[in-house]
Design an enzyme around this catalytic site. Sequence first.
Site, PDB file in Angstrom:
ATOM      1  N   ASP A  38       0.835  -1.208   0.000  1.00 37.32           N
ATOM      2  CA  ASP A  38       0.000   0.000   0.000  1.00 37.32           C
ATOM      3  C   ASP A  38       0.870   1.258   0.000  1.00 37.32           C
ATOM      4  O   ASP A  38       1.987   1.249   0.512  1.00 37.32           O
ATOM      5  CB  ASP A  38      -0.921  -0.021   1.237  1.00 37.32           C
ATOM      6  CG  ASP A  38      -2.094   0.942   1.089  1.00 37.32           C
ATOM      7  OD1 ASP A  38      -2.381   1.378  -0.043  1.00 37.32           O
ATOM      8  OD2 ASP A  38      -2.720   1.261   2.115  1.00 37.32           O
ATOM      9  N   GLY A  39       0.340   2.311  -0.585  1.00 33.67           N
ATOM     10  CA  GLY A  39       1.017   3.620  -0.530  1.00 33.67           C
ATOM     11  C   GLY A  39       1.654   4.064  -1.836  1.00 33.67           C
ATOM     12  O   GLY A  39       2.358   5.080  -1.853  1.00 33.67           O
ATOM     13  N   LEU A  69      -7.070  -4.541   7.247  1.00 34.25           N
ATOM     14  CA  LEU A  69      -6.844  -5.664   6.328  1.00 34.25           C
ATOM     15  C   LEU A  69      -7.419  -5.406   4.943  1.00 34.25           C
ATOM     16  O   LEU A  69      -7.025  -6.066   3.981  1.00 34.25           O
ATOM     17  CB  LEU A  69      -7.461  -6.945   6.899  1.00 34.25           C
ATOM     18  CG  LEU A  69      -6.586  -7.711   7.885  1.00 34.25           C
ATOM     19  CD1 LEU A  69      -7.345  -8.922   8.423  1.00 34.25           C
ATOM     20  CD2 LEU A  69      -5.303  -8.183   7.214  1.00 34.25           C
ATOM     21  N   SER A  70      -8.376  -4.496   4.837  1.00 33.84           N
ATOM     22  CA  SER A  70      -8.988  -4.188   3.531  1.00 33.84           C
ATOM     23  C   SER A  70      -9.416  -5.459   2.788  1.00 33.84           C
ATOM     24  O   SER A  70      -9.125  -5.611   1.593  1.00 33.84           O
ATOM     25  CB  SER A  70      -8.037  -3.349   2.676  1.00 33.84           C
ATOM     26  OG  SER A  70      -7.722  -2.131   3.323  1.00 33.84           O
ATOM     27  N   LEU A  97      10.561 -20.935  -4.228  1.00 30.17           N
ATOM     28  CA  LEU A  97       9.598 -20.041  -3.584  1.00 30.17           C
ATOM     29  C   LEU A  97       8.199 -20.207  -4.184  1.00 30.17           C
ATOM     30  O   LEU A  97       8.043 -20.247  -5.410  1.00 30.17           O
ATOM     31  CB  LEU A  97      10.062 -18.585  -3.790  1.00 30.17           C
ATOM     32  CG  LEU A  97       9.078 -17.497  -3.360  1.00 30.17           C
ATOM     33  CD1 LEU A  97       8.960 -17.433  -1.839  1.00 30.17           C
ATOM     34  CD2 LEU A  97       9.510 -16.133  -3.907  1.00 30.17           C
ATOM     35  N   ARG A 151     -11.820   2.479  -8.481  1.00 25.98           N
ATOM     36  CA  ARG A 151     -10.885   3.575  -8.785  1.00 25.98           C
ATOM     37  C   ARG A 151     -11.172   4.131 -10.182  1.00 25.98           C
ATOM     38  O   ARG A 151     -11.848   3.486 -10.984  1.00 25.98           O
ATOM     39  CB  ARG A 151      -9.450   3.050  -8.701  1.00 25.98           C
ATOM     40  CG  ARG A 151      -9.120   2.636  -7.285  1.00 25.98           C
ATOM     41  CD  ARG A 151      -7.662   2.320  -7.099  1.00 25.98           C
ATOM     42  NE  ARG A 151      -7.411   2.017  -5.701  1.00 25.98           N
ATOM     43  CZ  ARG A 151      -6.232   2.081  -5.122  1.00 25.98           C
ATOM     44  NH1 ARG A 151      -5.180   2.438  -5.821  1.00 25.98           N
ATOM     45  NH2 ARG A 151      -6.097   1.797  -3.852  1.00 25.98           N
ATOM     46  N   GLU A 203       0.444 -13.074  12.628  1.00 27.41           N
ATOM     47  CA  GLU A 203       1.025 -11.907  13.292  1.00 27.41           C
ATOM     48  C   GLU A 203       0.958 -10.747  12.301  1.00 27.41           C
ATOM     49  O   GLU A 203       1.111 -10.956  11.092  1.00 27.41           O
ATOM     50  CB  GLU A 203       2.492 -12.180  13.663  1.00 27.41           C
ATOM     51  CG  GLU A 203       2.669 -13.266  14.702  1.00 27.41           C
ATOM     52  CD  GLU A 203       2.101 -12.879  16.061  1.00 27.41           C
ATOM     53  OE1 GLU A 203       2.196 -11.701  16.435  1.00 27.41           O
ATOM     54  OE2 GLU A 203       1.529 -13.760  16.737  1.00 27.41           O
ATOM     55  N   TRP A 252       3.091   7.841  -2.402  1.00 31.09           N
ATOM     56  CA  TRP A 252       4.526   7.955  -2.734  1.00 31.09           C
ATOM     57  C   TRP A 252       4.703   8.863  -3.944  1.00 31.09           C
ATOM     58  O   TRP A 252       5.565   9.748  -3.959  1.00 31.09           O
ATOM     59  CB  TRP A 252       5.081   6.550  -3.026  1.00 31.09           C
ATOM     60  CG  TRP A 252       6.534   6.505  -3.371  1.00 31.09           C
ATOM     61  CD1 TRP A 252       7.577   6.334  -2.503  1.00 31.09           C
ATOM     62  CD2 TRP A 252       7.116   6.619  -4.683  1.00 31.09           C
ATOM     63  NE1 TRP A 252       8.770   6.329  -3.189  1.00 31.09           N
ATOM     64  CE2 TRP A 252       8.507   6.504  -4.528  1.00 31.09           C
ATOM     65  CE3 TRP A 252       6.592   6.795  -5.970  1.00 31.09           C
ATOM     66  CZ2 TRP A 252       9.393   6.566  -5.607  1.00 31.09           C
ATOM     67  CZ3 TRP A 252       7.466   6.861  -7.048  1.00 31.09           C
ATOM     68  CH2 TRP A 252       8.854   6.751  -6.863  1.00 31.09           C
ATOM     69  N   SER A 312     -10.844  -6.738  -4.861  1.00 31.95           N
ATOM     70  CA  SER A 312     -12.155  -6.764  -5.535  1.00 31.95           C
ATOM     71  C   SER A 312     -12.834  -5.400  -5.435  1.00 31.95           C
ATOM     72  O   SER A 312     -13.775  -5.119  -6.166  1.00 31.95           O
ATOM     73  CB  SER A 312     -13.037  -7.867  -4.934  1.00 31.95           C
ATOM     74  OG  SER A 312     -13.048  -7.773  -3.519  1.00 31.95           O
ATOM     75  N   GLU A 313     -12.339  -4.546  -4.538  1.00 35.46           N
ATOM     76  CA  GLU A 313     -12.899  -3.190  -4.397  1.00 35.46           C
ATOM     77  C   GLU A 313     -12.128  -2.158  -5.224  1.00 35.46           C
ATOM     78  O   GLU A 313     -12.579  -1.020  -5.378  1.00 35.46           O
ATOM     79  CB  GLU A 313     -12.894  -2.763  -2.927  1.00 35.46           C
ATOM     80  CG  GLU A 313     -13.951  -3.450  -2.057  1.00 35.46           C
ATOM     81  CD  GLU A 313     -13.612  -4.899  -1.725  1.00 35.46           C
ATOM     82  OE1 GLU A 313     -12.420  -5.203  -1.512  1.00 35.46           O
ATOM     83  OE2 GLU A 313     -14.538  -5.741  -1.705  1.00 35.46           O
ATOM     84  N   HIS A 370       2.689   3.280  -8.997  1.00 33.23           N
ATOM     85  CA  HIS A 370       2.427   1.859  -9.258  1.00 33.23           C
ATOM     86  C   HIS A 370       3.613   1.216  -9.993  1.00 33.23           C
ATOM     87  O   HIS A 370       3.986   0.084  -9.705  1.00 33.23           O
ATOM     88  CB  HIS A 370       1.142   1.693 -10.077  1.00 33.23           C
ATOM     89  CG  HIS A 370      -0.090   2.131  -9.331  1.00 33.23           C
ATOM     90  ND1 HIS A 370      -0.326   1.768  -8.022  1.00 33.23           N
ATOM     91  CD2 HIS A 370      -1.142   2.909  -9.699  1.00 33.23           C
ATOM     92  CE1 HIS A 370      -1.470   2.298  -7.616  1.00 33.23           C
ATOM     93  NE2 HIS A 370      -1.980   3.004  -8.609  1.00 33.23           N
TER      94      HIS A 370
HETATM   95  C1  IPE Z   1      -5.546  -2.670  -0.316  1.00 31.25           C
HETATM   96  O1  IPE Z   1      -5.173  -1.352  -0.495  1.00 31.25           O
HETATM   97  C2  IPE Z   1      -5.510  -3.403  -1.619  1.00 31.25           C
HETATM   98  C3  IPE Z   1      -4.194  -3.659  -2.191  1.00 31.25           C
HETATM   99  C4  IPE Z   1      -3.055  -3.388  -1.612  1.00 31.25           C
HETATM  100  C5  IPE Z   1      -4.207  -4.304  -3.469  1.00 31.25           C
HETATM  101  P1  IPE Z   1      -6.251  -0.196  -0.721  1.00 31.25           P
HETATM  102  O2  IPE Z   1      -5.460   1.059  -0.869  1.00 31.25           O
HETATM  103  O3  IPE Z   1      -7.158  -0.548  -1.832  1.00 31.25           O
HETATM  104  O4  IPE Z   1      -7.061  -0.230   0.631  1.00 31.25           O
HETATM  105  P2  IPE Z   1      -7.931   0.889   1.346  1.00 31.25           P
HETATM  106  O5  IPE Z   1      -8.932   1.388   0.342  1.00 31.25           O
HETATM  107  O6  IPE Z   1      -6.997   1.974   1.763  1.00 31.25           O
HETATM  108  O7  IPE Z   1      -8.543   0.199   2.520  1.00 31.25           O
HETATM  109  C1  IPE Z   2      -1.329   0.231  -3.430  1.00 32.06           C
HETATM  110  O1  IPE Z   2      -1.152   1.597  -3.460  1.00 32.06           O
HETATM  111  C2  IPE Z   2      -1.619  -0.349  -4.790  1.00 32.06           C
HETATM  112  C3  IPE Z   2      -3.011  -0.837  -4.950  1.00 32.06           C
HETATM  113  C4  IPE Z   2      -3.951  -0.784  -4.053  1.00 32.06           C
HETATM  114  C5  IPE Z   2      -3.340  -1.435  -6.206  1.00 32.06           C
HETATM  115  P1  IPE Z   2      -2.377   2.608  -3.506  1.00 32.06           P
HETATM  116  O2  IPE Z   2      -2.724   2.869  -4.937  1.00 32.06           O
HETATM  117  O3  IPE Z   2      -3.501   2.132  -2.664  1.00 32.06           O
HETATM  118  O4  IPE Z   2      -1.710   3.902  -2.887  1.00 32.06           O
HETATM  119  P2  IPE Z   2      -2.368   4.892  -1.849  1.00 32.06           P
HETATM  120  O5  IPE Z   2      -2.854   4.080  -0.698  1.00 32.06           O
HETATM  121  O6  IPE Z   2      -3.475   5.605  -2.570  1.00 32.06           O
HETATM  122  O7  IPE Z   2      -1.262   5.810  -1.473  1.00 32.06           O
HETATM  123 MG    MG Z   3      -4.034   2.407  -0.739  1.00 29.05          MG
END
Ligand code: IPE
Ligand code: IPE
Ligand code: MG
Length: 256
Positions: free
Chosen positions: A12-13, A187-188, A123, A63, A199, A17, A58-59, A29
């Site tokens: 995430d992030g 956990l999303s 792996l 976007r 953990e 970034w 799935s959510e 990405h």
């Molecule tokens: C969780 O991240 C999904 C993935 C890392 C693929 P999201 O960025 O979609 O989650 P939320 O919306 O912040 O909960």
């Molecule tokens: C994780 O980064 C990648 C996916 C969820 C596909 P994000 O795109 O959620 O990045 P932030 O959370 O908006 O920074």
């Molecule tokens: Mg995110």
Amino acid sequence: MSDPRHIAIIMDGNGRWATARGLPRSAGHRAGVESLRAIVHHAGVTGLEWLTFFAFSSENWSRPDGEVRELLALLKMFIRRDLADLHRKNVHISVIGERDNLSADVRGLLVEAETLTRANTGLNLVIAFNYGARDELTRAMRRLAIDVAAGRLDPQSISADLISANLDTSGMPDPDLIIRTSGEMRLSNFLLWQAAYAEFLFVPCMWPDFTPAVFEEAIEAYRSRDRRFGGVNSKQCCKESPELLAVATASDGVAS
Ligand code: IPE
Ligand code: IPE
Ligand code: MG
């Protein structure tokens, strides 16, 4: 504690970034794919057994269209560019998530990756793509209900093991450690069933900044955790009370 067999990562992030650097989210990405490559390579070299990445939920279809297209394109590019190399490194690839609503070309690539690497013994790399734990559980429940309705399955024989065997992760060990980057502590909809005794480690860095060194620090933190699985820590109770140890180690687990 022994090392984790299975590490699952919520990457995430990427967007934050990129935004922090004045770049479009797509640049985040793309940078995220570089982190993924580095961690897969590192895990392969260090002999980790299972490594799962949450790549698209799935959510995430909610976007903007352009971002969804970019994420699908990156998955395709990753498989096209990296599959031969991963195969050479003896990596075994599996993909979890709903396939039916993916385009035929994406589905084809996922099958190609799984088929080519099926016999590999290194792996185990699991990509969660178009994955949502509630969707996974719903599909599993539907399958079991169909079997019950058809008279092939006795409802009394539905066990936790049977449910596990009907999930996308059938045959995989539950994750020992779940890492989420970017500081979010949720956990999303990731591996809800399988995470029962995992953990958790939430690290502040954005996914494109996640390096093998941070990964190793996470494993080090895991080593200092005390996993009890609902029981008691035998070392602790042994020190404090030999009677408690006897209870803790009794085969039926019930104090008399
Ligand atoms: C969780 O991240 C999904 C993935 C890392 C693929 P999201 O960025 O979609 O989650 P939320 O919306 O912040 O909960
Ligand atoms: C994780 O980064 C990648 C996916 C969820 C596909 P994000 O795109 O959620 O990045 P932030 O959370 O908006 O920074
Ligand atoms: Mg995110």
